[in-house]
Design an enzyme around this catalytic site. Structure first.
Site, short mmCIF file in Angstrom:
data_model
loop_
_atom_site.label_atom_id
_atom_site.label_comp_id
_atom_site.label_asym_id
_atom_site.label_seq_id
_atom_site.Cartn_x
_atom_site.Cartn_y
_atom_site.Cartn_z
N ASP A 1 -6.93 -1.52 -4.32
CA ASP A 1 -7.92 -1.11 -3.32
C ASP A 1 -8.89 -0.08 -3.90
O ASP A 1 -10.10 -0.15 -3.67
CB ASP A 1 -7.23 -0.50 -2.09
CG ASP A 1 -6.32 -1.48 -1.37
OD1 ASP A 1 -6.54 -2.71 -1.49
OD2 ASP A 1 -5.39 -1.02 -0.69
N ASP B 1 0.86 -1.18 0.00
CA ASP B 1 0.00 0.00 0.00
C ASP B 1 0.90 1.23 0.00
O ASP B 1 1.93 1.25 0.68
CB ASP B 1 -0.91 0.02 1.22
CG ASP B 1 -2.06 -0.98 1.13
OD1 ASP B 1 -2.37 -1.42 0.02
OD2 ASP B 1 -2.63 -1.32 2.18
#
Length: 165
Positions: free
Chosen positions: A139, A121
């Site tokens: 995401d 991330d």
């Protein structure tokens, strides 16, 4: 027809996700750098910030054991299989495209779990000193796909009953 719409979206999201993660890890070398400010406008900002997510959304169900990562990956694969079946039977273009985004994002994060034992991330959006959860392309595709599915379910015109029924 639905798979011809959704599968290219899934493949495009998967490619963009994996390319962005490769760039973050190999070119920007964000694990060593830590953070790269990208944009500031008043109280709003966007940074590249490296985070290894060992859980699911918002870090839920996180754990360091290999079994935890395998279990999360297997659940994601099962869900992607269910979504592919749904995509094949999608009633409209929006549903097929949204499911493509969700499937592509899910597969991108599964690849990370198998490669690294965690998901890469790196997008850090913030405003007024408050930081949203750090996320990635996969995401974002999952969230946008789910939002489109919910909007379609809530706002699609109801089918009119046929006369004589």
């Amino acid at each position: 027809m639905s798979l011809r719409l959704g599968l290219p979206v899934a493949a495009g999201i998967l490619a963009a996700d994996q390319a962005s993660k490769w760039w973050i890890l190999e070119v920007a070398r964000l694990p060593e750098v830590g953070q790269i400010p990208l944009w500031e406008a008043g109280p709003f900002g966007l940074d590249l910030t490296m985070v290894w997510n060992r859980g699911v959304t918002f870090g839920l169900l996180s754990g360091d054991s290999a079994w935890n990562q395998v279990a999360l990956a297997l659940v994601a694969i099962a869900i992607a299989g269910f979504l592919l079946r749904w995509m094949a039977r999608a009633e409209n273009r929006l549903t097929a495209l949204a499911l493509g985004g969700v499937v592509g994002g899910a597969v991108g994060n599964v690849i990370d779990r198998f490669r690294f034992g965690a998901v890469v991330d790196f997008v850090d959006a913030h405003a007024w000193g408050w930081h949203w959860y750090v996320f990635n392309v996969a995401d974002a595709a999952i969230v946008c796909g789910v939002a489109a599915l919910v909007a379609d379910a809530l706002f699609r015109p109801k089918a009119q009953p046929k006369e004589g029924s």
